[in-house]
Design a protein around this motif. Structure first.
Motif, PDB file in Angstrom:
ATOM      1  N   ALA A   1       4.121  19.948  -1.323  1.00  0.00           N
ATOM      2  CA  ALA A   1       2.092  18.910  -0.771  1.00  0.00           C
ATOM      3  C   ALA A   1       2.295  17.898  -0.769  1.00  0.00           C
ATOM      4  CB  ALA A   1       1.468  19.710  -1.568  1.00  0.00           C
ATOM      5  N   GLY A   2       2.696  17.452  -1.912  1.00  0.00           N
ATOM      6  CA  GLY A   2       3.105  15.491  -2.255  1.00  0.00           C
ATOM      7  C   GLY A   2       4.261  15.168  -1.215  1.00  0.00           C
ATOM      8  N   ALA A   3       5.610  16.095  -1.595  1.00  0.00           N
ATOM      9  CA  ALA A   3       6.220  15.634   0.124  1.00  0.00           C
ATOM     10  C   ALA A   3       5.571  15.320   1.237  1.00  0.00           C
ATOM     11  CB  ALA A   3       7.028  15.696  -0.428  1.00  0.00           C
ATOM     12  N   ALA A   4       4.865  16.109   1.488  1.00  0.00           N
ATOM     13  CA  ALA A   4       4.827  16.733   3.388  1.00  0.00           C
ATOM     14  C   ALA A   4       3.335  15.362   3.329  1.00  0.00           C
ATOM     15  CB  ALA A   4       3.522  17.626   2.536  1.00  0.00           C
ATOM     16  N   ALA A   5       1.907  15.226   1.681  1.00  0.00           N
ATOM     17  CA  ALA A   5       1.283  14.038   2.093  1.00  0.00           C
ATOM     18  C   ALA A   5       2.020  12.694   1.950  1.00  0.00           C
ATOM     19  CB  ALA A   5       0.209  14.278   0.673  1.00  0.00           C
ATOM     20  N   HIS A   6       2.996  12.467   1.116  1.00  0.00           N
ATOM     21  CA  HIS A   6       3.889  11.228   1.486  1.00  0.00           C
ATOM     22  C   HIS A   6       3.918  10.567   2.563  1.00  0.00           C
ATOM     23  CE1 HIS A   6       7.717   8.559   0.492  1.00  0.00           C
ATOM     24  NE2 HIS A   6       6.479   7.423   0.006  1.00  0.00           N
ATOM     25  N   ALA A   7       4.767  12.293   3.282  1.00  0.00           N
ATOM     26  CA  ALA A   7       5.139  11.992   5.227  1.00  0.00           C
ATOM     27  C   ALA A   7       4.492  11.627   5.812  1.00  0.00           C
ATOM     28  CB  ALA A   7       6.540  13.144   4.972  1.00  0.00           C
ATOM     29  N   VAL A   8       3.565  11.682   5.627  1.00  0.00           N
ATOM     30  CA  VAL A   8       2.027  11.867   6.798  1.00  0.00           C
ATOM     31  C   VAL A   8       1.720  10.370   6.391  1.00  0.00           C
ATOM     32  CG1 VAL A   8      -0.187  12.535   7.306  1.00  0.00           C
ATOM     33  CG2 VAL A   8       1.043  14.936   6.594  1.00  0.00           C
ATOM     34  N   ILE A   9       1.278   9.941   5.178  1.00  0.00           N
ATOM     35  CA  ILE A   9       1.129   8.868   4.986  1.00  0.00           C
ATOM     36  C   ILE A   9       1.581   7.654   5.462  1.00  0.00           C
ATOM     37  CG2 ILE A   9       0.686   6.416   3.248  1.00  0.00           C
ATOM     38  CD1 ILE A   9      -0.581   9.088   1.424  1.00  0.00           C
TER      39      ILE A   9
ATOM     40  N   PHE B   1       0.581  -1.375   0.022  1.00  0.00           N
ATOM     41  CA  PHE B   1       0.041   0.121  -0.237  1.00  0.00           C
ATOM     42  C   PHE B   1       0.866   1.331   0.358  1.00  0.00           C
ATOM     43  CE2 PHE B   1      -1.751   3.303   2.898  1.00  0.00           C
ATOM     44  CZ  PHE B   1      -2.679   3.377   1.952  1.00  0.00           C
ATOM     45  N   GLN B   2       1.844   1.308   0.427  1.00  0.00           N
ATOM     46  CA  GLN B   2       2.543   2.259   0.587  1.00  0.00           C
ATOM     47  C   GLN B   2       3.825   2.313  -0.672  1.00  0.00           C
ATOM     48  OE1 GLN B   2       5.043   2.564   4.517  1.00  0.00           O
ATOM     49  NE2 GLN B   2       6.517   3.981   3.813  1.00  0.00           N
ATOM     50  N   ALA B   3       3.664   1.190  -0.906  1.00  0.00           N
ATOM     51  CA  ALA B   3       4.574   1.891  -2.218  1.00  0.00           C
ATOM     52  C   ALA B   3       4.075   2.749  -3.050  1.00  0.00           C
ATOM     53  CB  ALA B   3       5.237   0.448  -2.279  1.00  0.00           C
ATOM     54  N   ARG B   4       2.623   2.238  -3.296  1.00  0.00           N
ATOM     55  CA  ARG B   4       1.651   2.532  -4.385  1.00  0.00           C
ATOM     56  C   ARG B   4       1.534   3.475  -4.363  1.00  0.00           C
ATOM     57  NH1 ARG B   4      -2.445  -3.151  -4.199  1.00  0.00           N
ATOM     58  NH2 ARG B   4      -0.632  -4.573  -5.415  1.00  0.00           N
ATOM     59  N   ILE B   5       1.053   3.994  -2.950  1.00  0.00           N
ATOM     60  CA  ILE B   5       0.465   5.698  -2.257  1.00  0.00           C
ATOM     61  C   ILE B   5       2.031   6.114  -3.481  1.00  0.00           C
ATOM     62  CG2 ILE B   5       0.245   6.787  -0.847  1.00  0.00           C
ATOM     63  CD1 ILE B   5      -1.999   5.538  -1.252  1.00  0.00           C
ATOM     64  N   GLY B   6       2.710   6.143  -2.786  1.00  0.00           N
ATOM     65  CA  GLY B   6       4.536   6.704  -3.148  1.00  0.00           C
ATOM     66  C   GLY B   6       4.128   6.660  -4.235  1.00  0.00           C
ATOM     67  N   LEU B   7       4.152   5.809  -5.558  1.00  0.00           N
ATOM     68  CA  LEU B   7       4.226   6.550  -6.958  1.00  0.00           C
ATOM     69  C   LEU B   7       2.823   6.989  -7.318  1.00  0.00           C
ATOM     70  CD1 LEU B   7       5.411   4.987  -9.443  1.00  0.00           C
ATOM     71  CD2 LEU B   7       3.169   3.004  -9.606  1.00  0.00           C
ATOM     72  N   GLY B   8       2.222   6.462  -6.451  1.00  0.00           N
ATOM     73  CA  GLY B   8       0.408   7.390  -7.198  1.00  0.00           C
ATOM     74  C   GLY B   8       1.094   9.425  -6.713  1.00  0.00           C
ATOM     75  N   LEU B   9       1.602   9.257  -5.537  1.00  0.00           N
ATOM     76  CA  LEU B   9       1.714  11.089  -5.530  1.00  0.00           C
ATOM     77  C   LEU B   9       2.632  11.330  -5.980  1.00  0.00           C
ATOM     78  CD1 LEU B   9       1.602  10.643  -1.953  1.00  0.00           C
ATOM     79  CD2 LEU B   9       0.508  11.825  -3.114  1.00  0.00           C
ATOM     80  N   LEU B  10       3.894  10.227  -6.601  1.00  0.00           N
ATOM     81  CA  LEU B  10       4.727  10.849  -7.540  1.00  0.00           C
ATOM     82  C   LEU B  10       4.282  11.138  -9.252  1.00  0.00           C
ATOM     83  CD1 LEU B  10       7.658  11.537  -8.502  1.00  0.00           C
ATOM     84  CD2 LEU B  10       8.187   8.989  -8.511  1.00  0.00           C
ATOM     85  N   LEU B  11       3.509  10.438  -9.249  1.00  0.00           N
ATOM     86  CA  LEU B  11       2.909  10.567 -10.909  1.00  0.00           C
ATOM     87  C   LEU B  11       2.147  11.904 -10.613  1.00  0.00           C
ATOM     88  CD1 LEU B  11       2.246   6.518 -12.380  1.00  0.00           C
ATOM     89  CD2 LEU B  11       3.819   8.133 -12.843  1.00  0.00           C
TER      90      LEU B  11
END
Length: 211
Positions: A176-184, A39-49
């Motif tokens: 904002a994307g980096a902050a969202a990834h850090a929170v997740i 889940f974390q890997a997919r979220i990270g990839l989704g946020l990057l895209l």
């Protein structure tokens, strides 16, 4: 008729291409890989895209809005401000390095007297070149009330400020994307720790020898 013996064949050569274990589409299952890790890997990839798509769009949209805003501001300034001649009522300090490039760009506040568009005499403080004497004439930008002000925005200033806003929007999207990834990641890590503590609480008694 005797059977024909086939000719000897050379030994098979090395396999071309990377081994199956190194191919991303043939990954071996990892028993230690948790669902939260996937889940974390997919979220990270989704946020990057998402950041790669949204950041340029945000920059273009914000630049257009900022350019429109500053263009309207410059148009309003051009209607409400005008350049006029003013008389110095005091001496202006000299620059420490007369004749230098810095002295040509330096400005000092000084009191000036001028006539407003409606015919009134007004006194205000304006930024003027250094080294001028009282009674000298200078050109200043003033409002309709006779207050000294800056000249209207130029096209170069409008373009520069609009590009600055676009850059801030793009950088803000990335942050904002980096902050969202850090929170997740933080939430997932806390959830993993909670699950690990619960599992250990259930397993530890079976590992502890009875007295």
């Amino acid at each position: 008729m005797e059977d024909t013996i086939p000719p000897a064949q050379p030994p098979p050569g090395p396999r071309l291409g990377p081994p199956r274990s190194l191919r991303p589409w043939h990954r071996r299952p990892n028993p230690l890989r948790r669902p939260t890790d996937r889940f974390q890997a997919r979220i990270g990839l989704g946020l990057l895209l998402a950041v790669l798509v949204v950041a340029p769009v945000a920059g273009v949209v914000v630049e257009e809005l900022a350019h429109r805003h500053y263009t309207d501001t410059a148009r309003h300034q051009a209607l409400t401000r005008h350049e006029t001649s003013a008389t110095l009522t005091e001496d202006v300090p000299r620059h420490p390095e007369p004749g230098s490039d810095e002295a040509k760009l330096a400005r000092y506040p000084a009191e000036v007297r001028l006539t407003t568009p409606d015919g009134r005499t007004a006194t205000t403080r304006a930024e003027v070149p250094p080294g001028l004497s009282a009674g000298g004439q200078v050109r200043v930008w003033v409002t309709a009330d006779g207050e000294a002000t800056e000249p209207p925005l130029t096209r170069e200033q409008i373009r520069s400020r609009s590009m600055g806003c676009a850059l801030l929007a793009a950088v803000g999207t990335v942050l904002a994307g980096a902050a969202a990834h850090a929170v997740i990641c933080h939430v997932v890590r806390r959830r993993n720790l909670t699950a690990w503590e619960r599992a250990w609480a259930e397993t530890a008694p079976r590992w502890t020898p009875s007295g």
